[in-house]
Scaffold this motif. Structure first.
Motif, PDB file in Angstrom:
ATOM      1  N   GLU A 188     -29.646   7.279  -2.749  1.00  0.00           N
ATOM      2  CA  GLU A 188     -31.006   7.268  -2.933  1.00  0.00           C
ATOM      3  C   GLU A 188     -31.533   6.852  -4.349  1.00  0.00           C
ATOM      4  O   GLU A 188     -32.637   6.098  -4.276  1.00  0.00           O
ATOM      5  CB  GLU A 188     -31.643   8.704  -2.756  1.00  0.00           C
ATOM      6  CG  GLU A 188     -30.868   9.895  -1.861  1.00  0.00           C
ATOM      7  CD  GLU A 188     -30.376   9.568  -0.831  1.00  0.00           C
ATOM      8  OE1 GLU A 188     -29.063   9.370  -1.124  1.00  0.00           O
ATOM      9  OE2 GLU A 188     -30.757   9.721   0.561  1.00  0.00           O
TER      10      GLU A 188
ATOM     11  N   ARG B  19     -26.144  17.515   3.168  1.00  0.00           N
ATOM     12  CA  ARG B  19     -26.407  16.457   3.830  1.00  0.00           C
ATOM     13  C   ARG B  19     -27.971  16.421   4.483  1.00  0.00           C
ATOM     14  O   ARG B  19     -28.413  17.262   5.031  1.00  0.00           O
ATOM     15  CB  ARG B  19     -25.511  16.087   4.949  1.00  0.00           C
ATOM     16  CG  ARG B  19     -24.146  15.639   4.367  1.00  0.00           C
ATOM     17  CD  ARG B  19     -24.282  14.066   3.549  1.00  0.00           C
ATOM     18  NE  ARG B  19     -24.671  13.056   4.290  1.00  0.00           N
ATOM     19  CZ  ARG B  19     -23.986  12.151   5.034  1.00  0.00           C
ATOM     20  NH1 ARG B  19     -22.844  12.314   5.250  1.00  0.00           N
ATOM     21  NH2 ARG B  19     -24.710  10.885   5.486  1.00  0.00           N
ATOM     22  N   GLY B  20     -28.665  15.515   4.408  1.00  0.00           N
ATOM     23  CA  GLY B  20     -30.099  15.519   4.802  1.00  0.00           C
ATOM     24  C   GLY B  20     -31.005  15.816   3.968  1.00  0.00           C
ATOM     25  O   GLY B  20     -32.289  16.097   4.039  1.00  0.00           O
TER      26      GLY B  20
ATOM     27  N   LYS C 248     -24.368   4.523   7.789  1.00  0.00           N
ATOM     28  CA  LYS C 248     -25.281   4.768   6.643  1.00  0.00           C
ATOM     29  C   LYS C 248     -24.609   4.709   5.335  1.00  0.00           C
ATOM     30  O   LYS C 248     -23.702   4.777   5.211  1.00  0.00           O
ATOM     31  CB  LYS C 248     -25.784   6.445   6.689  1.00  0.00           C
ATOM     32  CG  LYS C 248     -26.539   6.880   7.632  1.00  0.00           C
ATOM     33  CD  LYS C 248     -26.421   8.428   7.632  1.00  0.00           C
ATOM     34  CE  LYS C 248     -27.841   8.958   8.193  1.00  0.00           C
ATOM     35  NZ  LYS C 248     -27.977  10.486   7.389  1.00  0.00           N
TER      36      LYS C 248
ATOM     37  N   THR D 190     -25.026   6.646   2.902  1.00  0.00           N
ATOM     38  CA  THR D 190     -24.468   7.587   2.249  1.00  0.00           C
ATOM     39  C   THR D 190     -23.021   7.620   2.681  1.00  0.00           C
ATOM     40  O   THR D 190     -22.167   8.066   2.037  1.00  0.00           O
ATOM     41  CB  THR D 190     -25.083   9.011   2.791  1.00  0.00           C
ATOM     42  OG1 THR D 190     -26.575   8.564   2.174  1.00  0.00           O
ATOM     43  CG2 THR D 190     -24.806  10.195   2.064  1.00  0.00           C
TER      44      THR D 190
ATOM     45  N   SER E 116     -32.787  14.912   1.454  1.00  0.00           N
ATOM     46  CA  SER E 116     -34.123  14.373   0.795  1.00  0.00           C
ATOM     47  C   SER E 116     -35.151  14.986   1.368  1.00  0.00           C
ATOM     48  O   SER E 116     -36.436  15.020   0.716  1.00  0.00           O
ATOM     49  CB  SER E 116     -34.124  12.720   1.232  1.00  0.00           C
ATOM     50  OG  SER E 116     -32.932  12.244   0.799  1.00  0.00           O
TER      51      SER E 116
HETATM   52  N1  ASP Z   1     -28.711  10.368   2.437  1.00  0.00           N
HETATM   53  C1  ASP Z   1     -28.665  11.511   2.536  1.00  0.00           C
HETATM   54  C2  ASP Z   1     -27.779  11.489   3.907  1.00  0.00           C
HETATM   55  O1  ASP Z   1     -27.474  10.795   4.584  1.00  0.00           O
HETATM   56  C3  ASP Z   1     -29.521  12.471   2.346  1.00  0.00           C
HETATM   57  C4  ASP Z   1     -30.813  12.077   3.261  1.00  0.00           C
HETATM   58  O2  ASP Z   1     -30.868  11.116   3.956  1.00  0.00           O
HETATM   59  O3  ASP Z   1     -31.644  12.887   3.361  1.00  0.00           O
HETATM   60  O4  ASP Z   1     -27.301  12.947   4.091  1.00  0.00           O
END
Ligand code: ASP
Length: 454
Positions: free
Chosen positions: A121, A198-199, A47, A49, A201
């Motif tokens: 992002e 994380r996560g 990813k 990130t 968004s």
């Molecule tokens: N890009 C960030 C992550 O991988 C946030 C997201 O995708 O929600 O954690």
């Protein structure tokens, strides 16, 4: 108005970005588009990130960042090239990354890490806005800074400053066309970039949906809908129906026990504002997905899902006549509180009390100290810690007032030869949970699925 959020797998390459634009343009109500950073294109991929974290760590270690920098830029460049949206956006992204990297010695490591992570992002939102424009659509990138999305708390684990809602709602009342908004980060009052966990968004999407009182918060991911149990355990689930509607309460109970579709923190803003959440598939846009809302029509005697979560342990305390001792429960909890341990459930018998705790909060190294403290405080007849427990959770508003639901589950487990360590049902009757040994988990989930959905 609909707020739609697209996860990393929905934006991993140019083909996916095209699908996202088709989806948004298919419905004029889709006005606010929240994007993640590009995710994995295939299982062995990384990813963006994670590439950014590697880049930040290389910079923090004072090493040469050329390769790590190139890896990030290359991901955006491959998307932009294929979309034929010109070189300017890649130059913008490169400049942005360079100026962030240049701040490595001005910021604390955690602040620098967030600054770098957030660029995933931020730059993707800029790229997607340009891609919409290249299709001749009125779209613009809007930043959390322009709209007053203020965060507080720790870097990397920040939470929303609730005053942001008023600012966001004011800011969004002025925009025309499609707004492309980066997920995952905001700014501190001091103007520093800070990220959600994380996560995160998903959290941004939920906040925006609440701020603009959206009709629905559409969360596009890579599954058709939420399934009634984990398809990795019960394969035939995939051939059956996904869950068409579920209530916020059902979602909460299922996600507590491991349903990973939506993270708890992300649900809160939408739930508080009573905005329905629609989980949908970018790769199957015609599928209605799962709608999560305040209430739904239920068929009595039905359940919506079966979840299972590993990693629990149970402190078992026995003491003759404990029911007559005033303050017994309080003293147990005081010991746990003194050690900073949060407990999950406290089912009890006449002379026994169980305290279910997540194993991560009671590692083996801490066990002796806790047991000693409980012995001193309570003088129990017997005390032990059972480990390696799995919590099964049977969830459904349709269970309320229906006799025999727990009996059905117990019978299914008994037929599979599985013994139960603990049973717990709250007064809401929307779920009950059963603790079993971890090694029985798969067989247990299969037998419950057969009993309730077979
Ligand atoms: N890009 C960030 C992550 O991988 C946030 C997201 O995708 O929600 O954690």
């Amino acid at each position: 108005m609909k707020v739609c959020k697209f996860g990393g797998s929905s934006l991993a390459d140019a083909a996916q970005v095209n699908k996202v634009m088709d989806i948004v343009l298919a419905d004029p109500a889709r006005r606010i588009v929240v994007v993640s950073a590009p995710g994995k294109r295939h299982s062995g991929d990384t990813k963006v990130t994670d590439l950014l974290i590697a880049l930040a760590e290389t910079a923090l270690a004072g090493k040469n960042t050329d390769i790590a920098f190139g890896a990030v830029v290359e991901r955006y460049a491959s998307i932009a090239d294929e979309l034929k949206i010109g070189d300017a956006i890649i130059a913008t992204i490169e400049e942005d990354l360079k100026s962030r990297l240049a701040q490595v010695s001005d910021l604390a490591p955690a602040e620098f890490l967030d600054l770098m992570k957030a660029s995933g992002e931020d730059n993707n939102a800029k790229l997607v806005a340009v891609a919409f424009e290249a299709r001749g659509k009125k779209a613009r990138y809007v930043s959390p800074k322009d709209t007053g999305l203020i965060l507080k708390g720790e870097f990397g684990d920040a939470v929303l400053d609730p005053d942001s809602y008023a600012r966001l709602s004011r800011a969004f009342s002025n925009f025309e066309g499609i707004v492309v908004y980066p997920g995952f980060f905001g700014y501190t009052k001091e103007g520093k970039v800070a990220t959600f966990p994380r996560g995160g968004s998903d959290i941004t999407g939920s906040i925006l949906a609440a701020a603009v009182c959206a009709d629905v918060y559409e969360n596009f991911t890579d599954v058709d809908s939420v399934y009634p149990c984990d398809p990795r355990i019960v394969e035939e689930v995939k051939d059956g129906e996904g869950i068409p509607t579920m209530t916020y309460r059902e979602m909460r109970e299922l996600s507590y026990a491991g349903f990973g579709v939506f993270n708890d923190d992300a649900v809160i803003p939408a739930v508080k504002a009573r905005i329905p959440i629609n989980i949908r598939n970018t790769n199957q846009p015609s599928a209605p997905g799962t709608m999560i809302q305040q209430s739904r029509r239920v068929i009595p005697g039905t359940v919506v899902g079966i979840a299972s979560a590993d990693g629990f342990c149970n402190i078992v305390i026995e003491k003759y006549l404990m029911n007559r001792q005033i303050g017994f429960g309080r003293r147990i909890l005081q010991v746990l509180e003194n050690e900073g341990i949060s407990y999950e459930h406290m089912p009890s018998g006449v002379d026994s009390q169980c305290i279910v705790v997540k194993e991560q909060y009671l590692p083996k190294e801490k066990e002796h100290k806790i047991i000693q403290a409980l012995r001193k405080e309570l003088e129990p007849d017997f005390i032990t810690v059972e480990r390696d427990l799995t919590m099964l959770m049977v969830v459904g508003e349709g269970m309320c007032y229906t006799p025999g639901m727990l009996a059905k589950a117990c019978l299914a487990l008994a037929s599979a030869g599985i013994s139960m360590s603990m049973v717990n049902q709250g007064s809401s009757e929307v779920s009950f949970m059963i603790a079993i040994r971890k090694q029985d988990r798969d067989a247990a989930v299969k037998s419950l699925y057969k009993a309730f959905f077979g």
